[in-house]
Design an enzyme around this catalytic site. Sequence first.
Site, PDB file in Angstrom:
ATOM      1  CG  ASN A 168      -6.592  13.852   6.824  1.00 54.75           C
ATOM      2  OD1 ASN A 168      -7.463  12.800   6.424  1.00 54.75           O
ATOM      3  ND2 ASN A 168      -5.690  14.672   7.170  1.00 54.75           N
TER       4      ASN A 168
ATOM      5  CB  VAL B 107       2.017   4.327   5.038  1.00 48.62           C
ATOM      6  CG1 VAL B 107       2.961   4.318   5.490  1.00 48.62           C
ATOM      7  CG2 VAL B 107       0.978   4.930   4.625  1.00 48.62           C
ATOM      8  N   GLY B 108       3.301   1.735   3.029  1.00 48.35           N
ATOM      9  CA  GLY B 108       4.216   0.724   2.867  1.00 48.35           C
ATOM     10  C   GLY B 108       5.119   0.529   2.051  1.00 48.35           C
TER      11      GLY B 108
ATOM     12  CE1 TYR C  18      -8.817   2.743   9.051  1.00 50.45           C
ATOM     13  CE2 TYR C  18      -9.071   4.409  10.482  1.00 50.45           C
ATOM     14  CZ  TYR C  18      -8.211   3.253   9.257  1.00 50.45           C
ATOM     15  OH  TYR C  18      -7.338   3.661   8.930  1.00 50.45           O
TER      16      TYR C  18
ATOM     17  N   GLY D 283       0.495  -1.223   0.417  1.00 50.07           N
ATOM     18  CA  GLY D 283       0.195   0.369   0.153  1.00 50.07           C
ATOM     19  C   GLY D 283       1.214   1.145  -0.056  1.00 50.07           C
TER      20      GLY D 283
ATOM     21  NE  ARG E 286      -9.926  16.060   6.739  1.00 54.32           N
ATOM     22  CZ  ARG E 286     -11.277  16.877   7.209  1.00 54.32           C
ATOM     23  NH1 ARG E 286     -10.998  17.544   8.306  1.00 54.32           N
ATOM     24  NH2 ARG E 286     -12.541  16.216   7.911  1.00 54.32           N
TER      25      ARG E 286
ATOM     26  CG  ASP F 137     -18.503  20.188   4.175  1.00 53.88           C
ATOM     27  OD1 ASP F 137     -18.120  20.161   2.534  1.00 53.88           O
ATOM     28  OD2 ASP F 137     -19.268  21.115   4.486  1.00 53.88           O
TER      29      ASP F 137
END
Length: 325
Positions: free
Chosen positions: A175, A17-18, A146, A15, A219, A281
């Site tokens: 994020n 980050v991996g 989650y 993925g 964010r 939102d």
Amino acid sequence: MSEVKSVILVTGGSGLVGQAIKILVDNETQEGTGSTKNENWIFCGSKDGDLRDKAQTEALFDKYRPTHVIHLAAMVGGLYHNMNNNLSFFRENMAINENVLHASYERGVKRVVSCLSTCIFPDNTTYPIDETMVHNGPPHTSNYGYSYAKRMIDILNRGYHDQHGCMFTSVIPCNVFGPHDNYNLQASHVIPALIRRMDDAVRNGDPTFTVFGSGKPLRQFIYSLDLAKLFVWVLRNYDSVEPIILSADEEDEVTISAVAETIKKAHGYTGDIVYDTSKADGQYKKTASNKKLRSLYKDFKFTPFETAIQESVDWYKRNREMART
């Protein structure tokens, strides 16, 4: 006698980050820097075993016999995917986390670093949020499945430490975005979704580009290659079961509309951006403090947001046909 190498298993290794960690480790190996000469890194994805299944998880651990684990594997998705599948997000992530941590305990893994998310924090809270506030109230209703499953990693870490002396810990990134992101519009987060859709708009010559929601929510974002450096630093240097926030600085928080404008510039899109305010939102803000990180790793330099967005857009354009869509 040669020194025994650490065996570091990265779950969810295919993925976002991996793959960023793999890039970092490969660079360290080629340059002869860091500690990789004494480390054997193994990156596993879903094709290597279904971590929701206890037997498959145990088989994976028995195959590689890791001494250390970076636990990234999870069922993840964007706002609308979460809103429609909260039960599935809870059950599947609970199963993954229980299997990975228990297999790590049973096989004497020295350290596990698991990945949480700033969305686990209470919806009604004061800002900035910090590591002491994880369990202070319910998370936002849009992704409670989650969020609660991720919170339970912190409970498991404390339990394994208190009952068995295990050094299992967790990091809480803001994020994340970057190369190898998930561009599936049914499951992707805001930046990869905007990158993919705007690339389509450029190719189609669309005169307008629609952003879902008002564009006003705030964010913090972290470039995956920056997060990779911090993840590896935590694995090698951080000795506590207490979670640590890995986030860009508070002053680098941006609105979704600013994100869209930055992606527009990176794509060279010449149309107009419009906002569909009939769409949700989600949480307005979830500003996180990285004071703890800054106190422990004072000189870390984050990649400027515009630079990271440009590199991410360029990567998607080069890899559009092979990207996760």
